[in-house]
Design a protein around this motif. Structure first.
Motif, PDB file in Angstrom:
ATOM      1  N   PRO A  18       0.776  -1.239   0.000  1.00 51.01           N
ATOM      2  CA  PRO A  18       0.000   0.000   0.000  1.00 51.01           C
ATOM      3  C   PRO A  18       0.808   1.291   0.000  1.00 51.01           C
ATOM      4  CG  PRO A  18       0.060  -0.927   2.205  1.00 51.01           C
ATOM      5  CD  PRO A  18       0.812  -1.888   1.322  1.00 51.01           C
ATOM      6  N   TYR A  19       2.150   1.236   0.015  1.00 48.27           N
ATOM      7  CA  TYR A  19       2.931   2.453   0.238  1.00 48.27           C
ATOM      8  C   TYR A  19       3.818   2.882  -0.926  1.00 48.27           C
ATOM      9  CZ  TYR A  19       1.839   0.844   5.013  1.00 48.27           C
ATOM     10  OH  TYR A  19       1.213   0.396   6.142  1.00 48.27           O
ATOM     11  N   VAL A  20       4.163   1.983  -1.832  1.00 49.80           N
ATOM     12  CA  VAL A  20       5.208   2.286  -2.817  1.00 49.80           C
ATOM     13  C   VAL A  20       4.785   3.409  -3.761  1.00 49.80           C
ATOM     14  CG1 VAL A  20       4.482   0.459  -4.427  1.00 49.80           C
ATOM     15  CG2 VAL A  20       6.857   1.286  -4.444  1.00 49.80           C
ATOM     16  N   HIS A  21       3.518   3.438  -4.168  1.00 43.90           N
ATOM     17  CA  HIS A  21       3.072   4.481  -5.088  1.00 43.90           C
ATOM     18  C   HIS A  21       3.195   5.862  -4.439  1.00 43.90           C
ATOM     19  CE1 HIS A  21      -0.120   5.619  -8.363  1.00 43.90           C
ATOM     20  NE2 HIS A  21       1.005   6.284  -8.498  1.00 43.90           N
ATOM     21  N   SER A  22       2.886   5.954  -3.162  1.00 43.03           N
ATOM     22  CA  SER A  22       3.014   7.225  -2.444  1.00 43.03           C
ATOM     23  C   SER A  22       4.455   7.708  -2.447  1.00 43.03           C
ATOM     24  CB  SER A  22       2.522   7.054  -1.003  1.00 43.03           C
ATOM     25  OG  SER A  22       2.845   8.186  -0.216  1.00 43.03           O
ATOM     26  N   LEU A  23       5.401   6.828  -2.160  1.00 37.51           N
ATOM     27  CA  LEU A  23       6.804   7.234  -2.124  1.00 37.51           C
ATOM     28  C   LEU A  23       7.289   7.669  -3.498  1.00 37.51           C
ATOM     29  CD1 LEU A  23       9.461   7.480  -0.498  1.00 37.51           C
ATOM     30  CD2 LEU A  23      10.019   5.189  -1.352  1.00 37.51           C
ATOM     31  N   VAL A  24       6.976   6.881  -4.525  1.00 38.12           N
ATOM     32  CA  VAL A  24       7.420   7.228  -5.874  1.00 38.12           C
ATOM     33  C   VAL A  24       6.887   8.603  -6.264  1.00 38.12           C
ATOM     34  CG1 VAL A  24       7.207   6.611  -8.316  1.00 38.12           C
ATOM     35  CG2 VAL A  24       7.710   4.841  -6.630  1.00 38.12           C
ATOM     36  N   PHE A  73      -5.884   6.612  -1.210  1.00 36.67           N
ATOM     37  CA  PHE A  73      -4.955   6.144  -2.225  1.00 36.67           C
ATOM     38  C   PHE A  73      -5.627   5.085  -3.085  1.00 36.67           C
ATOM     39  CE2 PHE A  73      -1.277   7.415   0.687  1.00 36.67           C
ATOM     40  CZ  PHE A  73      -1.025   8.554  -0.051  1.00 36.67           C
ATOM     41  N   ALA A  74      -5.365   5.165  -4.382  1.00 38.17           N
ATOM     42  CA  ALA A  74      -6.028   4.240  -5.302  1.00 38.17           C
ATOM     43  C   ALA A  74      -5.304   2.900  -5.361  1.00 38.17           C
ATOM     44  CB  ALA A  74      -6.097   4.856  -6.698  1.00 38.17           C
ATOM     45  N   ASN A  75      -3.939   2.907  -5.368  1.00 35.05           N
ATOM     46  CA  ASN A  75      -3.157   1.680  -5.493  1.00 35.05           C
ATOM     47  C   ASN A  75      -3.623   0.828  -6.670  1.00 35.05           C
ATOM     48  OD1 ASN A  75      -1.229   1.933  -3.427  1.00 35.05           O
ATOM     49  ND2 ASN A  75      -2.759   1.420  -1.889  1.00 35.05           N
ATOM     50  N   SER A  76      -3.798   1.490  -7.803  1.00 32.97           N
ATOM     51  CA  SER A  76      -4.311   0.799  -8.981  1.00 32.97           C
ATOM     52  C   SER A  76      -3.362   0.993 -10.152  1.00 32.97           C
ATOM     53  CB  SER A  76      -5.699   1.341  -9.348  1.00 32.97           C
ATOM     54  OG  SER A  76      -5.620   2.714  -9.681  1.00 32.97           O
ATOM     55  N   GLY A  77      -3.615   0.235 -11.182  1.00 28.93           N
ATOM     56  CA  GLY A  77      -2.820   0.341 -12.401  1.00 28.93           C
ATOM     57  C   GLY A  77      -3.126  -0.826 -13.303  1.00 28.93           C
ATOM     58  N   THR A  78      -2.480  -0.846 -14.458  1.00 30.90           N
ATOM     59  CA  THR A  78      -2.665  -1.920 -15.415  1.00 30.90           C
ATOM     60  C   THR A  78      -1.315  -2.553 -15.737  1.00 30.90           C
ATOM     61  OG1 THR A  78      -2.459  -0.396 -17.293  1.00 30.90           O
ATOM     62  CG2 THR A  78      -4.678  -0.810 -16.429  1.00 30.90           C
ATOM     63  N   THR A  79      -1.349  -3.804 -16.146  1.00 30.01           N
ATOM     64  CA  THR A  79      -0.133  -4.546 -16.461  1.00 30.01           C
ATOM     65  C   THR A  79      -0.190  -5.041 -17.897  1.00 30.01           C
ATOM     66  OG1 THR A  79       0.033  -5.275 -14.163  1.00 30.01           O
ATOM     67  CG2 THR A  79       1.342  -6.463 -15.761  1.00 30.01           C
ATOM     68  N   SER A  80       0.953  -4.979 -18.582  1.00 32.71           N
ATOM     69  CA  SER A  80       1.039  -5.431 -19.965  1.00 32.71           C
ATOM     70  C   SER A  80       2.260  -6.322 -20.130  1.00 32.71           C
ATOM     71  CB  SER A  80       1.138  -4.230 -20.906  1.00 32.71           C
ATOM     72  OG  SER A  80       1.369  -4.644 -22.247  1.00 32.71           O
ATOM     73  N   THR A  81       2.197  -7.208 -21.095  1.00 29.71           N
ATOM     74  CA  THR A  81       3.346  -8.073 -21.392  1.00 29.71           C
ATOM     75  C   THR A  81       4.355  -7.388 -22.291  1.00 29.71           C
ATOM     76  OG1 THR A  81       2.171  -9.039 -23.268  1.00 29.71           O
ATOM     77  CG2 THR A  81       1.976 -10.171 -21.133  1.00 29.71           C
TER      78      THR A  81
END
Length: 343
Positions: A18-24, A73-81
């Motif tokens: 839950p924290y990495v997006h905030s730090l970045v 915090f949303a903590n969301s995103g998408t993943t691609s190959t």
């Protein structure tokens, strides 16, 4: 400053990372160039391991908005190959199906050269504290920083010590703001004897107003016996293991109890069947059983409660940020030299 970020909790997730997006986001807002290589899934308690013989395959994570309209915090995103085309300006992180240490190697040597040399590797922020020897020696967060240090890079293992799992976005943002300032300070005043710093920021209100202390690592140990719980063997052994996310949630719940009188996770004692025959080695018959990782967090918080001030566990318990300078080695015990002669 060019900062390489990894962690042992994987891509942003309310359940496990839950924290990495905030730090970045905070580091980027401070004007830093931030490159991100994370394990594709949660890899806690894995230390500085590499997965020998495994061919690693990256995927690509595109983070969503950091905050929702309600402020959470949303903590969301998408993943691609496949990565975005070179013409795209969208942010993209790399996910690797391996360990924090492997992510550091790949991040340092196989990507981001166009951004210039990496000035510091930050491993974290970990979902939970990495204080005391028991936690630190197994920590994937510390392991990632160790890997960076043995590659000759400045490295910081960063952990956010939660006291409950109600993720207040303002408290997290405050921890990230403090962490960004502290990262800059440590890099600007790097001690030549230090190869990495282990930093623990408590998730408390107005943490930026609290003390930041240099600390030692509290030298503790497991005292209550095995950290594995004995399980009954099912009639059919073709069932699946517990999902990593479910196991992670149980460990976080147990860690939340630190500082309370009782902590879950106590394992059952295994039975030993042995016969002895005078004058000869006894035959051992094994009872077929299964085991589940169930550490005794009570051992850790009791060691903190009983310790003298000045160590990392004590500092976080007071609401202070702890900064522990470390060397990336197993230091030998002095006073031994010469030949060993057996009787």
């Amino acid at each position: 400053m060019h900062i390489l970020i990894t962690n042992d909790d994987g891509p942003p997730s309310d359940q496990s990372s839950p924290y990495v997006h905030s730090l970045v986001s905070t580091l980027q807002s401070a004007g830093h160039t931030v490159s991100v290589v994370l394990p594709h899934t949660q890899r806690s308690w894995i230390g500085k391991a590499h997965l020998v013989g495994k061919s690693l395959q990256p995927t690509y994570f595109r983070p969503g908005a950091l905050r929702l309209p309600n402020g959470r915090f949303a903590n969301s995103g998408t993943t691609s190959t496949r990565p975005l085309p070179a013409s795209s300006s969208a942010e993209e992180w790399i996910l690797v199906d391996s360990t924090p240490a492997s992510c550091v190697q790949i991040g340092l040597y196989h990507y981001f050269s166009a951004r210039g040399p990496v000035d510091v590797v930050v491993s974290g922020p970990n979902y939970g504290r990495n204080t005391t020897a028991v936690f630190s020696l197994s920590s994937g967060t510390v392991g990632g920083a160790m890997e960076a240090a043995v590659c000759g890079a400045k490295a910081i293992a960063l952990s956010y010590a939660f006291f409950d799992r109600n993720h207040d976005p303002d408290i997290i943002a405050g921890a990230s703001a403090l962490a960004a300032r502290l990262i800059q300070h440590l890099v600007d005043h790097w001690d030549a004897r230090t190869q990495l710093y282990s930093v623990n920021v408590p998730l408390v209100e107005d943490v930026g107003r609290n003390k930041i202390l240099y600390t030692d690592v509290l030298q503790n140990r497991w005292k209550s016996g095995s950290c594995f719980q004995v399980l009954d063997v099912p009639d059919e052994e073709d069932g699946e293991d517990e999902a990593p996310g479910e196991a992670e949630a149980q460990i976080r719940k147990a860690e939340e109890q630190m500082g309370k009188k009782e902590a879950p996770g106590a394992g059952a004692d295994s039975e030993r069947d042995a016969s002895s025959t005078t004058g000869q080695q006894p035959h051992v018959r094994y009872t077929h059983t299964h085991f589940k990782w169930a550490p005794h967090f009570k051992d850790v918080y009791e060691s903190v409660e009983q310790s003298e001030p000045g160590n990392d566990g004590w500092a976080v318990a007071q609401g202070y940020t702890s900064v522990t300078p470390l060397r990336a080695n197993f230091m030998h015990t002095g006073g031994f030299e010469g030949e060993i002669k057996l009787e």
